[in-house]
Design a protein around this motif. Structure first.
Motif, PDB file in Angstrom:
ATOM      1  N   ASP A 151       0.830  -1.212   0.000  1.00 10.62           N
ATOM      2  CA  ASP A 151       0.000   0.000   0.000  1.00 10.62           C
ATOM      3  C   ASP A 151       0.861   1.258   0.000  1.00 10.62           C
ATOM      4  O   ASP A 151       0.570   2.226  -0.719  1.00 10.62           O
ATOM      5  CB  ASP A 151      -0.917  -0.027   1.225  1.00 10.62           C
ATOM      6  CG  ASP A 151      -1.846   1.175   1.286  1.00 10.62           C
ATOM      7  OD1 ASP A 151      -2.615   1.364   0.329  1.00 10.62           O
ATOM      8  OD2 ASP A 151      -1.778   1.932   2.275  1.00 10.62           O
ATOM      9  N   TYR A 164       4.071   1.729  -1.036  1.00  9.45           N
ATOM     10  CA  TYR A 164       4.750   1.957  -2.316  1.00  9.45           C
ATOM     11  C   TYR A 164       3.752   2.368  -3.403  1.00  9.45           C
ATOM     12  O   TYR A 164       4.048   3.233  -4.256  1.00  9.45           O
ATOM     13  CB  TYR A 164       5.510   0.705  -2.747  1.00  9.45           C
ATOM     14  CG  TYR A 164       6.839   0.538  -2.044  1.00  9.45           C
ATOM     15  CD1 TYR A 164       7.811   1.533  -2.125  1.00  9.45           C
ATOM     16  CD2 TYR A 164       7.141  -0.610  -1.305  1.00  9.45           C
ATOM     17  CE1 TYR A 164       9.035   1.396  -1.486  1.00  9.45           C
ATOM     18  CE2 TYR A 164       8.364  -0.763  -0.658  1.00  9.45           C
ATOM     19  CZ  TYR A 164       9.302   0.247  -0.754  1.00  9.45           C
ATOM     20  OH  TYR A 164      10.518   0.120  -0.125  1.00  9.45           O
ATOM     21  N   ALA A 165       2.568   1.761  -3.373  1.00  2.71           N
ATOM     22  CA  ALA A 165       1.554   2.095  -4.382  1.00  2.71           C
ATOM     23  C   ALA A 165       1.118   3.548  -4.243  1.00  2.71           C
ATOM     24  O   ALA A 165       1.018   4.283  -5.240  1.00  2.71           O
ATOM     25  CB  ALA A 165       0.360   1.158  -4.241  1.00  2.71           C
ATOM     26  N   LYS A 166       0.860   3.986  -3.006  1.00  4.63           N
ATOM     27  CA  LYS A 166       0.409   5.361  -2.796  1.00  4.63           C
ATOM     28  C   LYS A 166       1.514   6.383  -3.041  1.00  4.63           C
ATOM     29  O   LYS A 166       1.227   7.553  -3.310  1.00  4.63           O
ATOM     30  CB  LYS A 166      -0.146   5.514  -1.381  1.00  4.63           C
ATOM     31  CG  LYS A 166      -1.512   4.861  -1.205  1.00  4.63           C
ATOM     32  CD  LYS A 166      -2.071   5.051   0.192  1.00  4.63           C
ATOM     33  CE  LYS A 166      -3.468   4.432   0.290  1.00  4.63           C
ATOM     34  NZ  LYS A 166      -4.026   4.533   1.651  1.00  4.63           N
ATOM     35  N   ILE A 207       5.201   1.837  -8.205  1.00  2.00           N
ATOM     36  CA  ILE A 207       4.424   0.619  -8.397  1.00  2.00           C
ATOM     37  C   ILE A 207       5.295  -0.608  -8.611  1.00  2.00           C
ATOM     38  O   ILE A 207       4.912  -1.726  -8.250  1.00  2.00           O
ATOM     39  CB  ILE A 207       3.441   0.812  -9.583  1.00  2.00           C
ATOM     40  CG1 ILE A 207       2.348  -0.264  -9.521  1.00  2.00           C
ATOM     41  CG2 ILE A 207       4.178   0.819 -10.913  1.00  2.00           C
ATOM     42  CD1 ILE A 207       1.463  -0.163  -8.324  1.00  2.00           C
ATOM     43  N   SER A 235       6.097  -1.969  -5.336  1.00  2.00           N
ATOM     44  CA  SER A 235       4.863  -2.548  -4.792  1.00  2.00           C
ATOM     45  C   SER A 235       4.641  -3.940  -5.360  1.00  2.00           C
ATOM     46  O   SER A 235       4.318  -4.886  -4.629  1.00  2.00           O
ATOM     47  CB  SER A 235       3.680  -1.636  -5.131  1.00  2.00           C
ATOM     48  OG  SER A 235       2.506  -2.088  -4.507  1.00  2.00           O
ATOM     49  N   ARG A 236       4.844  -4.101  -6.670  1.00  2.04           N
ATOM     50  CA  ARG A 236       4.700  -5.426  -7.293  1.00  2.04           C
ATOM     51  C   ARG A 236       5.734  -6.407  -6.760  1.00  2.04           C
ATOM     52  O   ARG A 236       5.444  -7.586  -6.536  1.00  2.04           O
ATOM     53  CB  ARG A 236       4.864  -5.308  -8.804  1.00  2.04           C
ATOM     54  CG  ARG A 236       3.756  -4.569  -9.523  1.00  2.04           C
ATOM     55  CD  ARG A 236       4.156  -4.321 -10.964  1.00  2.04           C
ATOM     56  NE  ARG A 236       3.196  -3.470 -11.660  1.00  2.04           N
ATOM     57  CZ  ARG A 236       3.475  -2.820 -12.785  1.00  2.04           C
ATOM     58  NH1 ARG A 236       4.696  -2.918 -13.314  1.00  2.04           N
ATOM     59  NH2 ARG A 236       2.564  -2.073 -13.373  1.00  2.04           N
ATOM     60  N   LEU A 268      -2.650  -3.466  -4.069  1.00  4.66           N
ATOM     61  CA  LEU A 268      -1.963  -3.468  -5.360  1.00  4.66           C
ATOM     62  C   LEU A 268      -2.907  -3.065  -6.495  1.00  4.66           C
ATOM     63  O   LEU A 268      -2.517  -2.354  -7.430  1.00  4.66           O
ATOM     64  CB  LEU A 268      -1.363  -4.845  -5.637  1.00  4.66           C
ATOM     65  CG  LEU A 268      -0.433  -4.923  -6.857  1.00  4.66           C
ATOM     66  CD1 LEU A 268       0.684  -3.889  -6.778  1.00  4.66           C
ATOM     67  CD2 LEU A 268       0.160  -6.315  -6.991  1.00  4.66           C
ATOM     68  N   GLY A 312      -3.085   0.598  -6.596  1.00  3.82           N
ATOM     69  CA  GLY A 312      -1.866   1.161  -7.163  1.00  3.82           C
ATOM     70  C   GLY A 312      -1.813   0.998  -8.669  1.00  3.82           C
ATOM     71  O   GLY A 312      -1.404   1.916  -9.401  1.00  3.82           O
ATOM     72  N   GLU A 313      -2.230  -0.170  -9.156  1.00  5.22           N
ATOM     73  CA  GLU A 313      -2.218  -0.414 -10.603  1.00  5.22           C
ATOM     74  C   GLU A 313      -3.192   0.515 -11.322  1.00  5.22           C
ATOM     75  O   GLU A 313      -2.927   0.984 -12.438  1.00  5.22           O
ATOM     76  CB  GLU A 313      -2.584  -1.879 -10.897  1.00  5.22           C
ATOM     77  CG  GLU A 313      -1.594  -2.901 -10.385  1.00  5.22           C
ATOM     78  CD  GLU A 313      -0.298  -2.913 -11.167  1.00  5.22           C
ATOM     79  OE1 GLU A 313      -0.221  -2.248 -12.220  1.00  5.22           O
ATOM     80  OE2 GLU A 313       0.653  -3.584 -10.728  1.00  5.22           O
TER      81      GLU A 313
END
Length: 636
Positions: free
Chosen positions: A572, A574-576, A580, A583-584, A601, A604-605
């Motif tokens: 969460d 890294y996505a925010k 990304i 995050s993956r 995720l 984020g995507e």
């Protein structure tokens, strides 16, 4: 050897029964009886001796007499009959028959009769041992020690049984000074190096917290028997040295000794305390015919270590093996059942408790209340509570905690008032339940009132109460009050720090949350998954990528990068923060996924318009169905 100097002031001796003595020593009467029975005197003597010894022999099966007290009554009646014949026939007070009468009275725990016969006979070490054993079994340690002093002063030579009984008493009373005197006596008489007495010495020193002395005695014993080995490893466990206990056990087996039941149970319990559950299971399988104590160790041990399903499985296997449950068994398995919320099995255990007459036991009753509460069956919990005639603080707290767990704030307050009116003590467990109710209902006024009562009762320094206060204030919007309580706490654990950090995150004060997280680590506290999750949430809220990476590094150091909670929060964060790819990478490295981690995720995507990548990740995974479910939930 001055044993008497170690004893408290002596008490007057028991009077022997003069009428019986005058009767048995009447010369004229004895002469007439002897003239009448002299041809069969030896036969009568041997018959009486055989009868008495047969009754004494049966007491070796002590469990039978404990379960069938009528047998003790019968043995006592036979003993009195033999005694009366001895007096009537004027049989000499010397020899085996008199000793046997003393021993039988002693085994029946008839103190007065045993003492009176003992005073009237010529004593040898067998008679002394009978008296020592009786005093020990009925819980009169001072009489054991006084009698040993009298034996010593009477110039009677003690044997291995004498030393064993007295050392056992010293061990129970933690009287190491008297025990050392006995040790000196054993050295002089050559008993120290013999396995039977050596084991008693090892046990005495171990129970008196002198594990070094216990080890020295053990190392000097010639060919120690399994009991001697067990005493040493039990001593290491008592001294807080479980690894050494395991080493002794392994050495014992390497030397070709077969561990006894106590050794098995002690080491299994030690393995569980060390978190070596697999080793505990393997050793349990080696036990020949494990009894209820061994089963209870496995059930309670796995339950306390978070393996509730395994604990329940052991209980079911115990039932299949035909071993009867005890209150400890039922209490432990009900606790495990409550955590896994297996109501069906809980009903089975409740029925078994009723069948065995244990449902009215307060310990089992408290466990039943907790089980029904965790299964969200408060009506059934209330019925168990009302049916119990005896109620203690534990039971009241279980009931209050149950209502708090199920969000019934009004019932919690009603029960709290009933508990106070009934005169029961309101303790830290009560207040933690009450404060959790206030936190759940956001009742700051009531929580503040309880805080006042806590201060009056001087419970504010209690760790659990302090944590509950911090949580209550934080969830009720009083973060500053929560911080004041936090700073006043004498001791803090992970829960304290996690609750305060979580409070700041909830209050959207992310900078203070991260500052507190850094302070926590500088104090030497080891972060757990919950703490990292709260901190990463704070970083995500303010898009603090630098702080988030610091938290990520710490999670790797602590071995928490694959923790489900921490991992989901990393995804969460890294996505925010718009990274990304990281995050993956975190998502792909996790051993299992949850709906939370997938949703993080997906969100984020969506922000970078690469939603199709998610299907590529999930396509070959066994969690694909869960992924599709997550997408559905996210879309709604």
């Amino acid at each position: 050897m001055n044993f008497r100097a170690l004893l408290p002031p002596s008490s007057p001796k028991f009077d022997s029964f003069p009428l019986l003595r005058r009767f048995s020593s009447s010369t004229d009467l004895v002469q007439r009886i002897h003239e009448r029975v002299s041809p069969n005197h030896d036969q009568i003597y041997n018959s009486l001796l055989e009868t008495c010894l047969e009754q004494c022999k049966q007491f070796k099966s002590r469990k039978v007499f404990d379960e069938m007290p009528q047998r003790t009554v019968r043995a006592l009646r036979i003993g009195k009959a033999v005694h009366s014949q001895v007096l009537k026939l004027g049989i000499d007070s010397k020899g085996g028959l008199s000793n046997a009468v003393v021993d039988l009275y002693a085994k029946c725990k008839e103190t007065n009769y045993a003492e009176k016969v003992f005073d009237s006979v010529e004593k040898d070490v067998t008679a002394w041992n009978s008296m020592l054993s009786m005093y020990s079994s009925i819980g009169l340690p001072i009489k054991v020690l006084r009698s040993f002093v009298s034996l010593f002063e009477s110039l009677v030579f003690p044997n291995k049984f004498t030393f064993s009984i007295v050392l056992s008493t010293c061990a129970r009373e933690s009287n190491v000074e008297f025990g050392r005197q006995i040790h000196c006596c054993m050295v002089k008489t050559g008993f120290e190096r013999k396995s039977y007495c050596g084991g008693a010495l090892v046990d005495m020193y171990a129970k008196c917290d002198c594990i070094g002395d216990a080890r020295r005695v053990f190392d000097g014993v010639v060919d120690p028997n399994p009991v001697c080995w067990t005493c040493l490893l039990s001593g290491y466990v008592k001294a807080g040295l479980p690894e050494e206990a395991v080493m002794v056990f392994e050495k014992m087996r390497d030397d070709g000794h077969r561990p006894d039941h106590l050794a098995f149970v002690t080491v299994i319990n030690t393995y569980i305390s060390l978190g070596k559950l697999k080793d505990a299971r393997l050793l349990f399988r080696e036990m020949p015919s494990p009894d209820v104590v061994a089963w209870n160790v496995m059930i309670s041990g796995h339950g306390k270590r978070g393996c509730e399903a395994v604990a329940v499985e052991y209980f079911l296997n115990m039932r299949k093996s035909g071993v009867k449950s005890t209150r400890s068994t039922l209490g432990s398995v009900l606790s495990a059942i409550g955590i896994v919320a297996n109501l069906e099995l809980g009903l089975v255990v409740h029925a078994e408790a009723i069948k065995q007459g244990l449902a009215c036991n307060i310990y089992v009753g408290s466990s039943l209340v907790s089980m029904y509460s965790k299964c969200e069956k408060m009506e059934d919990a209330a019925r168990v509570f009302e049916a119990l005639e005896e109620r203690n603080d534990v039971l009241w707290n279980a009931m209050i905690r149950g209502y708090a767990h199920n969000g019934e704030a009004r019932k919690v307050m009603e029960l709290f008032m009933d508990m106070r009116c009934s005169g029961h003590n309101v303790d830290d467990f009560t207040f933690t339940s009450l404060l959790s109710t206030c936190a759940a209902s956001h009742d700051l006024d009531m929580g503040s009132q309880f805080h006042s009562v806590i201060i009056k009762k001087r419970l504010a320094d209690n760790l659990f109460v302090g944590n509950a206060l911090v949580d209550m204030y934080a969830k009720c919007g009083g973060v500053e009050d929560a911080r004041k309580v936090f700073e006043r706490m004498c001791d803090r654990d992970n829960v304290s720090w996690n609750t305060m950090i979580g409070g700041y995150v909830q209050d959207e004060n992310e900078s203070e949350a991260f500052n507190l997280f850094k302070r926590m680590n500088s104090c030497g506290m080891v972060s757990d998954g919950s703490c990292l999750a709260s901190t990463l949430k704070a970083c995500a809220n303010v898009r603090g990528l630098f702080q988030g990476k610091q938290a990520h590094c710490l999670s790797v150091k602590c071995g928490l990068e694959k923790d489900l909670h921490a991992g989901s929060s990393l995804i969460d964060m890294y996505a925010k923060c718009g990274v990304i790819e990281d995050s993956r990478r975190v998502f792909s490295s996790m051993p299992e996924w949850s709906v939370v981690s997938m949703n993080a995720l997906i969100a984020g995507e969506l922000t970078v318009d690469s939603f199709s990548t998610m299907f590529d990740i999930a396509q070959s995974s066994k969690s694909a169905d869960q992924f599709i479910e997550s997408v559905t939930q996210f879309g709604t």
